[in-house]
Design an enzyme around this catalytic site. Structure first.
Site, short mmCIF file in Angstrom:
data_model
loop_
_atom_site.label_atom_id
_atom_site.label_comp_id
_atom_site.label_asym_id
_atom_site.label_seq_id
_atom_site.Cartn_x
_atom_site.Cartn_y
_atom_site.Cartn_z
N ASP A 85 0.12 -13.39 5.38
CA ASP A 85 1.26 -14.09 4.79
C ASP A 85 1.24 -15.55 5.25
O ASP A 85 1.39 -15.84 6.44
CB ASP A 85 2.56 -13.40 5.23
CG ASP A 85 3.81 -14.08 4.70
OD1 ASP A 85 3.69 -15.07 3.95
OD2 ASP A 85 4.92 -13.62 5.05
N HIS A 89 -16.57 14.39 11.43
CA HIS A 89 -15.67 13.27 11.17
C HIS A 89 -15.14 13.33 9.73
O HIS A 89 -15.86 13.04 8.79
CB HIS A 89 -16.46 11.97 11.39
CG HIS A 89 -15.63 10.72 11.34
ND1 HIS A 89 -14.95 10.23 12.42
CD2 HIS A 89 -15.40 9.85 10.34
CE1 HIS A 89 -14.34 9.11 12.08
NE2 HIS A 89 -14.59 8.86 10.81
N HIS A 138 -22.19 -14.41 5.61
CA HIS A 138 -22.16 -13.25 6.52
C HIS A 138 -22.88 -13.53 7.82
O HIS A 138 -22.62 -12.88 8.84
CB HIS A 138 -22.77 -12.03 5.83
CG HIS A 138 -22.17 -10.73 6.26
ND1 HIS A 138 -21.89 -10.43 7.58
CD2 HIS A 138 -21.80 -9.63 5.54
CE1 HIS A 138 -21.38 -9.21 7.65
NE2 HIS A 138 -21.30 -8.71 6.44
N LYS A 169 -9.35 15.72 1.96
CA LYS A 169 -9.69 16.14 3.33
C LYS A 169 -9.60 17.65 3.48
O LYS A 169 -10.47 18.29 4.10
CB LYS A 169 -8.76 15.45 4.33
CG LYS A 169 -8.98 13.97 4.51
CD LYS A 169 -7.98 13.40 5.52
CE LYS A 169 -8.17 11.92 5.73
NZ LYS A 169 -7.17 11.37 6.70
#
Length: 453
Positions: free
Chosen positions: A396, A273, A168, A257
């Site tokens: 892909d 949000h 990371h 939601k």
């Protein structure tokens, strides 16, 4: 027969065309905050590949090697090393590429388990999944360690898995996926050239440590390392560990939601949000806390990172390669979280926290988060790896979309992983690694909770 992996081939892949040594770049403070625990993010991409191993070795491997080498020409920091800078007294590390540096690519064959079982969504033996991850190379005596290693594991006449183990410190998820997509695009080309590979923005000096985060981090380095040792990480060798993936479909997300919005209006609370990310995390957090049956008076913590590229002033290029993440932490009592309206309460708190990041400096945000992290032992915390926005199912290499994508390193960080649904636009896949009994309880909570919404 017990599952096993047999290494067939190991290569060191250097950038091509030839690339001379490049000036080392000091890690930005957004990179350096990952140094104390040196997190490896392990992404596994499973592909249907109903061909013999020999077919892959003869026809596909040469293309993969050639295009990886081309891609590394632009993403050369991944072929280099993360190491202490020459003036190590200040605790500074750098990422450096020197002529001839390379990435380790391991080719292996898997035996003892069916491809479609190990790449499934149901609970599966986690130890078998770990066999697909490249073994980390030990750092050298002078403290250098590689940014990335790659393993391609073949399942005879069934499929293959490409696993990327990326430190990371080198880059965040956006940077990782930029590299992976570039390699995949080059691999699909009939005549791959450097001009077809998207160039990342590599200048880490563009990120300024406005709040002295790096200095504070190294001042608290010992305390932080002690904190990390106390976390409830699950030992990889635990035979009861299983990995499983759950899916929230678009309709369920819409209903979640709507319930959150209705609850907010009922209580006269301001709009905030309400996103797919918010309601998914809230729902999974509640299901997991219920599965663990914590004491009602205990505190629970939700932690997540936020891509800060567009939030920086001025904004960073979208193709910035490195770390550019802010973070937030939400705290609720177990009683609040598992109560009747725990779902809605958790979503509102996460949503408000995300809204509260607007217009703020990332250094200020991380100063606050870092201070809260050191205040207490955050044993009962949940974090998130990945994001539906990374679009992992678009990768892909020339033999179709992935059959499945996993992040196995969530075991090390007690996190959940998130990705877009493979089968339905607007849906979300959630990955977990848990002891089998705990996974079964979580699964029941997850399924029953959807019946009630």
């Amino acid at each position: 027969m017990a599952a096993a992996v047999r290494v067939l081939h190991e290569s060191q892949i250097s950038p091509s065309p030839w690339l001379p040594s490049q000036p080392p770049q000091p890690l930005s403070f957004l990179d350096a905050i990952w140094l104390p625990n040196s997190v490896l993010v392990e992404r596994l991409f499973f592909y249907d590949f109903p061909h013999p191993v020999s077919h892959f070795i003869d026809h596909k491997l040469p293309i993969l090697i050639k295009t990886l080498s081309l891609t590394l020409h632009h993403f050369y920091p991944l072929a280099g090393s993360i190491r202490p800078s020459a003036d190590f007294d200040d605790g500074q590390f750098e990422i450096a590429y020197e002529e001839g540096d390379s990435v380790t690519l391991t080719i292996a064959e898997f035996t003892g388990e069916d491809f479609h079982n190990i790449s499934g969504y149901h609970p599966r033996n986690f130890e078998n999944l770990r066999l697909l991850v490249p073994k980390p190379k030990k750092s050298s005596s002078c403290g250098q360690f590689p940014p990335i290693s790659i393993q391609i594991t073949l399942f005879q006449n069934q499929g293959l898995c490409i696993c990327f183990a990326i430190n990371h410190v080198a880059c965040d998820g956006s940077g990782t996926m930029g590299f992976i997509r570039s390699w995949a695009t080059a691999c699909r080309s009939t005549e791959p050239t450097l001009h077809e590979i998207s160039r990342p923005f590599l200048d880490r000096s563009i990120i300024i440590d406005t709040h002295g985060i790096q200095r504070k981090m190294f001042q608290h380095k010992r305390v932080f390392e002690e904190y990390l040792k106390k976390q409830d990480t699950l030992p990889v060798s635990d035979p009861s560990l299983v990995s499983a993936t759950f899916t929230l479909c678009k309709d369920h997300i819409t209903q979640l939601k709507e319930r959150v919005q209705a609850k907010g209006e009922e209580e006269g609370k301001p709009l905030f949000h309400i996103s797919t990310f918010v309601v998914t995390c809230a729902y999974v957090w509640r299901c997991l806390v219920k599965a663990r049956a914590y004491d009602g008076d205990s505190q629970q913590y939700f932690v997540c990172v936020v891509d800060w590229r567009s939030r920086m002033r001025p904004p960073l290029p979208r193709n910035y390669f490195g770390n550019c993440l802010g973070g937030l932490m939400v705290e609720l009592s177990t009683k609040e979280l598992v109560g009747k309206n725990g779902n809605e309460l958790a979503a509102m708190e996460i949503g408000k926290s995300i809204d509260g990041l607007r217009g703020r400096d990332v250094g200020e945000v991380l100063t606050t988060a870092f201070g809260r992290l050191l205040e207490n032992e955050r044993r009962k915390s949940l974090s998130v790896a990945g994001s539906p926005k990374l679009m992992v199912y678009e990768v892909d290499f020339g033999w179709g979309r992935p059959a499945k994508v996993e992040i196995s390193s969530i075991n090390e960080t007690r996190a959940i992983s998130l990705a877009e649904s493979r089968e339905e636009e607007g849906g979300v896949e959630i990955g977990l690694v848990l002891p089998e009994e705990e996974m079964n309880r979580f699964g029941k909570n997850f399924t029953c909770g959807l019946v009630d919404i």
